[in-house]
Design an enzyme around this catalytic site. Structure first.
Site, PDB file in Angstrom:
ATOM      1  N   GLU A  23       0.735  -1.113   0.110  1.00  0.00           N
ATOM      2  CA  GLU A  23       0.064  -0.087  -0.068  1.00  0.00           C
ATOM      3  C   GLU A  23       0.718   1.305  -0.084  1.00  0.00           C
ATOM      4  OE1 GLU A  23      -3.549  -0.505   2.520  1.00  0.00           O
ATOM      5  OE2 GLU A  23      -2.500  -1.925   3.292  1.00  0.00           O
ATOM      6  N   SER A 151      -6.562  -2.407   2.188  1.00  0.00           N
ATOM      7  CA  SER A 151      -7.148  -1.981   1.066  1.00  0.00           C
ATOM      8  C   SER A 151      -7.590  -2.876  -0.056  1.00  0.00           C
ATOM      9  CB  SER A 151      -5.688  -1.109   0.249  1.00  0.00           C
ATOM     10  OG  SER A 151      -5.668   0.076   1.087  1.00  0.00           O
ATOM     11  N   TYR A 217      -9.662   3.510  -4.845  1.00  0.00           N
ATOM     12  CA  TYR A 217      -8.649   4.617  -4.965  1.00  0.00           C
ATOM     13  C   TYR A 217      -8.587   5.050  -6.580  1.00  0.00           C
ATOM     14  CZ  TYR A 217      -7.086   2.879  -0.495  1.00  0.00           C
ATOM     15  OH  TYR A 217      -6.866   2.519   0.904  1.00  0.00           O
ATOM     16  N   ARG A 256     -11.385   3.504  11.497  1.00  0.00           N
ATOM     17  CA  ARG A 256     -12.672   3.426  10.564  1.00  0.00           C
ATOM     18  C   ARG A 256     -13.144   1.853  10.529  1.00  0.00           C
ATOM     19  NH1 ARG A 256     -10.980   3.171   5.124  1.00  0.00           N
ATOM     20  NH2 ARG A 256     -11.995   1.251   5.041  1.00  0.00           N
ATOM     21  N   ASP A 258     -15.485  -0.919   9.115  1.00  0.00           N
ATOM     22  CA  ASP A 258     -16.331  -1.485   7.872  1.00  0.00           C
ATOM     23  C   ASP A 258     -17.554  -2.599   8.300  1.00  0.00           C
ATOM     24  OD1 ASP A 258     -14.636   0.306   6.651  1.00  0.00           O
ATOM     25  OD2 ASP A 258     -13.526  -1.484   5.939  1.00  0.00           O
ATOM     26  N   GLU A 271     -13.855  -5.295   9.427  1.00  0.00           N
ATOM     27  CA  GLU A 271     -12.627  -5.055  10.124  1.00  0.00           C
ATOM     28  C   GLU A 271     -12.719  -3.575  10.589  1.00  0.00           C
ATOM     29  OE1 GLU A 271      -9.521  -4.164   6.926  1.00  0.00           O
ATOM     30  OE2 GLU A 271     -11.402  -5.083   5.258  1.00  0.00           O
ATOM     31  N   ASN A 273      -9.884  -0.406  10.604  1.00  0.00           N
ATOM     32  CA  ASN A 273      -8.648   0.242  10.044  1.00  0.00           C
ATOM     33  C   ASN A 273      -8.169   1.362  10.765  1.00  0.00           C
ATOM     34  OD1 ASN A 273      -8.750  -0.645   6.899  1.00  0.00           O
ATOM     35  ND2 ASN A 273     -10.761  -0.299   7.511  1.00  0.00           N
ATOM     36  N   GLY A 277      -6.914   5.643   4.779  1.00  0.00           N
ATOM     37  CA  GLY A 277      -6.769   6.328   3.801  1.00  0.00           C
ATOM     38  C   GLY A 277      -7.014   7.989   3.951  1.00  0.00           C
TER      39      GLY A 277
END
Length: 329
Positions: A23, A151, A217, A256, A258, A271, A273, A277
């Site tokens: 990443e 990602s 992205y 974050r 999800d 998950e 994060n 990003g």
């Protein structure tokens, strides 16, 4: 806050970005955006592209603290956090243990299962996969994931028995540990967490099979809905569960979570994060904007999370001193 006061408050800040993970390019973009925001906010900040000499650079550069903009292994899994603790440098976001847990999808799911937080059924895969047994356990479709990549790297949706072996190979090229997870049919949502509070929920809509690397992205046809379209009561329920899921892993500062929402409005958590990003396609800035928090303000709030490390480091030093005294008596 005046320019002099801002610089005095934070000191010289190192924005850690890049690194060797898959990443890397996303991290460089996140880091560049964060660096620009800090400099526009009159914070004395410099970029460091993380390599083997990162801790030498940090010490020689006389930095006061670090804002971590690294994604993936070595940057988001507790490694860089552990090194920063060793040299006594405060840093943004989650600590060593939480970073390690959240980077590992298996550990995260095991903790959630123990806490009663709903997460899809899964199986850890070894070199030999009994395909019929796997299908009987998880059903079709399912999704294959490397355990410790971010990602959506290495992830593949599997719709048939014939697709199992190629999906395993795709995930296994990134690491040995792979999980197969029950596919949840429904809406994709994400909840940003900042200072212990959930920001507005975002619903993701993509023509891709799922919210994969390209959708995250590169693609311009991904749609982000905020307000998310859920009832106020259901959104509040998901936000509360997201904070619970975040806290259960000992994550802190910002991040974050999800989640999928099935046809019965049952949430399924996927998950956490710990260093999401911060590019022009990123979700945390979108959620912050919905709360009238500008990108620059968001970055300052993220940097502010580094101050908790000051007190933790002092606490550890005091604990060590007390232990030494007790041991001497």
């Amino acid at each position: 806050m005046a320019q002099h006061d801002t610089q005095q408050h934070f000191g010289k800040v190192a924005v850690l970005m890049g690194g060797p993970s898959a990443e890397r390019e996303i991290s460089l973009k996140s880091g560049a955006a964060i660096l620009a925001a800090l400099q526009e906010s009159n914070v004395c900040a410099e970029a460091i592209d993380v390599g083997v000499d990162v801790f030498e650079k940090l010490q020689n550069g006389k930095y006061a603290r670090a804002l971590i903009a690294l994604h993936g292994p070595l940057g988001e899994d507790g490694c860089i956090q552990g090194g920063l603790e060793v040299i006594g440098m405060p840093y943004s976001g989650s600590g060593v243990m939480a970073s390690s847990i959240c980077m590992n999808k298996l550990m995260t799911k095991q903790i959630w299962q123990g806490c009663g937080i709903p997460t899809p059924k899964y199986r850890v895969l070894s070199d030999s996969v009994d395909e019929d047994e796997l299908i009987a356990e998880l059903g079709m479709p399912m999704i294959f994931k490397p355990i410790s990549q971010g990602s959506s790297i290495g992830m593949t949706k599997v719709n048939s028995k014939a697709e199992i072996a190629p999906a395993w190979v795709s995930a296994h090229q990134f690491e040995e540990s792979v999980i197969a997870e029950q596919w949840v049919e429904g809406g994709e949502y994400t909840v940003a967490i900042l200072d212990g509070c959930a920001l507005p929920v975002i619903r993701l809509e993509t023509p891709h099979t799922f919210y994969d690397f390209d959708a995250k992205y590169q693609s311009n046809d991904t749609q982000y809905h905020c307000p998310c379209g859920l009832s106020a009561a259901l959104e509040k329920q998901i936000q509360a569960l997201a904070v619970h899921a975040f806290d259960a892993t000992d994550a802190s500062g910002w991040g974050r979570v999800d989640v999928m929402l099935d046809k019965n409005n049952q949430p399924w958590f996927l998950e956490v994060n710990t260093v999401p990003g911060m590019t022009d396609h990123s979700l945390v800035p979108m959620a912050a904007k919905a709360k009238n928090i500008s990108f620059n303000e968001l970055v300052i709030k993220i940097l502010q999370t580094s101050f908790k490390e000051d007190s933790e480091i002092i606490s550890k030093k005091l604990t060590g001193q007390i232990s030494a005294v007790c041991g001497a008596t």
